[in-house]
Design a protein around this motif. Structure first.
Motif, PDB file in Angstrom:
ATOM      1  N   VAL A  98       0.835  -1.200   0.000  1.00 40.04           N
ATOM      2  CA  VAL A  98       0.000   0.000   0.000  1.00 40.04           C
ATOM      3  C   VAL A  98       0.872   1.253   0.000  1.00 40.04           C
ATOM      4  N   LEU A  99       1.927   1.258   0.801  1.00 47.30           N
ATOM      5  CA  LEU A  99       2.790   2.432   0.907  1.00 47.30           C
ATOM      6  C   LEU A  99       3.527   2.737  -0.390  1.00 47.30           C
ATOM      7  N   LEU A 100       3.709   1.741  -1.239  1.00 48.38           N
ATOM      8  CA  LEU A 100       4.363   1.996  -2.521  1.00 48.38           C
ATOM      9  C   LEU A 100       3.594   3.014  -3.355  1.00 48.38           C
ATOM     10  N   GLY A 101       2.306   3.178  -3.072  1.00 45.51           N
ATOM     11  CA  GLY A 101       1.527   4.167  -3.792  1.00 45.51           C
ATOM     12  C   GLY A 101       1.973   5.592  -3.532  1.00 45.51           C
ATOM     13  N   HIS A 102       2.748   5.796  -2.460  1.00 51.79           N
ATOM     14  CA  HIS A 102       3.178   7.144  -2.100  1.00 51.79           C
ATOM     15  C   HIS A 102       4.647   7.384  -2.413  1.00 51.79           C
ATOM     16  N   LEU A 103       5.302   6.380  -2.979  1.00 55.57           N
ATOM     17  CA  LEU A 103       6.744   6.481  -3.158  1.00 55.57           C
ATOM     18  C   LEU A 103       7.097   6.558  -4.627  1.00 55.57           C
ATOM     19  N   ALA A 118      -2.222   5.417   5.263  1.00 56.26           N
ATOM     20  CA  ALA A 118      -2.276   4.081   4.662  1.00 56.26           C
ATOM     21  C   ALA A 118      -3.095   3.136   5.526  1.00 56.26           C
ATOM     22  N   LEU A 119      -2.886   3.170   6.815  1.00 52.84           N
ATOM     23  CA  LEU A 119      -3.628   2.287   7.717  1.00 52.84           C
ATOM     24  C   LEU A 119      -5.109   2.639   7.749  1.00 52.84           C
ATOM     25  N   MET A 120      -5.424   3.930   7.656  1.00 52.06           N
ATOM     26  CA  MET A 120      -6.836   4.338   7.616  1.00 52.06           C
ATOM     27  C   MET A 120      -7.519   3.824   6.351  1.00 52.06           C
ATOM     28  N   LEU A 121      -6.814   3.887   5.227  1.00 46.46           N
ATOM     29  CA  LEU A 121      -7.370   3.361   3.981  1.00 46.46           C
ATOM     30  C   LEU A 121      -7.621   1.861   4.098  1.00 46.46           C
ATOM     31  N   MET A 122      -6.669   1.148   4.666  1.00 48.02           N
ATOM     32  CA  MET A 122      -6.821  -0.294   4.829  1.00 48.02           C
ATOM     33  C   MET A 122      -7.984  -0.620   5.753  1.00 48.02           C
ATOM     34  N   GLN A 123      -8.178   0.203   6.758  1.00 45.86           N
ATOM     35  CA  GLN A 123      -9.309  -0.005   7.663  1.00 45.86           C
ATOM     36  C   GLN A 123     -10.624   0.224   6.928  1.00 45.86           C
ATOM     37  N   VAL A 125     -11.373  -0.287   3.838  1.00 46.45           N
ATOM     38  CA  VAL A 125     -11.741  -1.386   2.937  1.00 46.45           C
ATOM     39  C   VAL A 125     -11.686  -2.743   3.625  1.00 46.45           C
ATOM     40  N   GLY A 126     -11.391  -2.753   4.925  1.00 48.88           N
ATOM     41  CA  GLY A 126     -11.487  -3.988   5.702  1.00 48.88           C
ATOM     42  C   GLY A 126     -10.286  -4.906   5.649  1.00 48.88           C
ATOM     43  N   ILE A 127      -9.081  -4.368   5.393  1.00 48.93           N
ATOM     44  CA  ILE A 127      -7.905  -5.244   5.356  1.00 48.93           C
ATOM     45  C   ILE A 127      -6.809  -4.781   6.318  1.00 48.93           C
ATOM     46  N   GLN A 128      -7.158  -3.955   7.302  1.00 46.79           N
ATOM     47  CA  GLN A 128      -6.134  -3.481   8.233  1.00 46.79           C
ATOM     48  C   GLN A 128      -5.505  -4.642   9.000  1.00 46.79           C
ATOM     49  N   HIS A 129      -6.287  -5.694   9.271  1.00 52.40           N
ATOM     50  CA  HIS A 129      -5.763  -6.831  10.010  1.00 52.40           C
ATOM     51  C   HIS A 129      -4.738  -7.635   9.214  1.00 52.40           C
ATOM     52  N   LEU A 130      -4.619  -7.322   7.925  1.00 48.63           N
ATOM     53  CA  LEU A 130      -3.662  -8.020   7.067  1.00 48.63           C
ATOM     54  C   LEU A 130      -2.384  -7.206   6.859  1.00 48.63           C
ATOM     55  N   ALA A 131      -2.227  -6.118   7.594  1.00 49.12           N
ATOM     56  CA  ALA A 131      -1.138  -5.161   7.340  1.00 49.12           C
ATOM     57  C   ALA A 131       0.237  -5.825   7.336  1.00 49.12           C
ATOM     58  N   HIS A 132       0.463  -6.767   8.235  1.00 45.07           N
ATOM     59  CA  HIS A 132       1.799  -7.354   8.369  1.00 45.07           C
ATOM     60  C   HIS A 132       1.888  -8.754   7.778  1.00 45.07           C
ATOM     61  N   ARG A 133       0.859  -9.135   7.023  1.00 45.19           N
ATOM     62  CA  ARG A 133       0.898 -10.411   6.311  1.00 45.19           C
ATOM     63  C   ARG A 133       1.667 -10.261   5.004  1.00 45.19           C
ATOM     64  N   ASP A 134       2.368 -11.313   4.620  1.00 44.46           N
ATOM     65  CA  ASP A 134       3.030 -11.346   3.314  1.00 44.46           C
ATOM     66  C   ASP A 134       1.957 -11.226   2.229  1.00 44.46           C
ATOM     67  N   LEU A 147      -4.152  -3.338  -3.565  1.00 43.05           N
ATOM     68  CA  LEU A 147      -3.738  -2.507  -4.700  1.00 43.05           C
ATOM     69  C   LEU A 147      -4.654  -1.296  -4.862  1.00 43.05           C
ATOM     70  N   PHE A 148      -5.916  -1.471  -4.529  1.00 45.17           N
ATOM     71  CA  PHE A 148      -6.846  -0.341  -4.564  1.00 45.17           C
ATOM     72  C   PHE A 148      -6.438   0.709  -3.537  1.00 45.17           C
ATOM     73  N   CYS A 149      -6.063   0.266  -2.337  1.00 49.82           N
ATOM     74  CA  CYS A 149      -5.554   1.202  -1.322  1.00 49.82           C
ATOM     75  C   CYS A 149      -4.282   1.890  -1.818  1.00 49.82           C
TER      76      CYS A 149
END
Length: 279
Positions: A98-103, A118-123, A125-134, A147-149
């Motif tokens: 997600v952060l690659l969108g800002h770099l 980035a974390l707010m966007l993930m929240q 769309v309902g994927i904040q719990h996946l933040a540290h998953r591969d 990718l949408f985030c």
């Protein structure tokens, strides 16, 4: 707010002309679905707007700015682009993707404000719990949401989505398109998406653009454009139009053998009625 205008666009892919003199206008706060059979230039049109392929003729304008390959980086600052078949081979977490969108460069030094965004966007769309998953461990639908985030983190004014739901199950198709709808309205984005599912386009698009033979065959609301006769001619299959509980069009291809069976049943029914009326 500015509109996006395509003026007399002609696009060649190899020896094939995929667009000939196409002119279209896209307004903020609306979703536009580009429809049509394979090979009719749907993806090429998105790539031309993004500046990935060069048009042989025509212009693309956003407000007072015109697409120029000499100033392509500045042009793309307004655009969030999700190409078809995004492959994610890198060993990154979902948050890093997600952060690659800002770099602009491939490094992971970001400020706390960007991280929080980035974390707010993930929240949302309902994927904040996946933040540290591969990212490789996620389902296709979860990766598309990530990718949408990523493209939303760029804070675009124009959103280009090339077949974003083609490989997803029904749950993730609806989930992603609901988020696209919400963000388009709230951010007043110009959202242009290529879709193959005509019924999904009817549910989520404000306007649909039907391409065929290098031209725009029809453009307007789903109710106006998704007509059985036109679709049958363009897709070369029998089509019937139903309606869901909210009155939105549902487009269904009809098996030709099934169609023949219906015609035979209708004929027999007519013959029976005729014979009864003679008695």
């Amino acid at each position: 707010m500015s509109s996006l205008d395509i003026l007399n666009a002609t696009i060649l892919r190899g020896a094939t002309c995929t667009a000939q003199g196409i002119s279209l206008r896209f307004e903020p706060g609306h979703i536009y679905a580009i429809l049509g059979p394979n090979g009719t230039g749907k993806s090429s049109l998105l790539k031309a707007i993004f500046g990935e392929i060069e048009m042989q003729a025509g212009e693309v304008h956003y407000g007072e700015r015109q697409l120029s390959r000499r100033q392509l980086k500045a042009w793309r600052e307004n655009i969030g682009y999700m190409p078809q078949g995004n492959e994610l081979d890198a060993c990154l977490t979902t948050l890093e993707v997600v952060l690659l969108g800002h770099l602009d460069a491939l490094h992971m030094h970001v400020g706390d404000d960007v991280l929080e965004q980035a974390l707010m966007l993930m929240q949302r769309v309902g994927i904040q719990h996946l933040a540290h998953r591969d990212i490789q461990s996620l389902s296709g639908g979860q990766r598309q949401l990530a990718l949408f985030c990523q493209v939303l983190l760029r804070e675009p004014k124009i959103l280009l989505l090339d077949e974003p739901v083609s490989a997803l199950d029904m749950h993730h198709q609806l989930s992603l398109l609901e988020h696209v709808y919400t963000e388009t309205r709230q951010r007043q984005l110009i959202t242009i998406t290529v879709l193959h599912d005509l019924s999904l386009a009817a549910q989520f698009a404000d306007r649909v653009i039907l391409l065929g033979e290098a031209s725009v065959k029809a453009e307007g609301t789903p109710h106006d454009v998704l007509q059985p006769a036109l679709l049958s001619e363009l897709y070369q299959v029998p089509v019937e139009r139903l309606h869901d509980s909210s009155g939105m069009p549902v487009i269904r291809p009809v098996r030709q053998t099934h169609s023949a069976s219906i015609e035979y049943a209708q004929l027999k029914h007519s013959q029976l009625n005729n014979s009864q009326s003679l008695c």
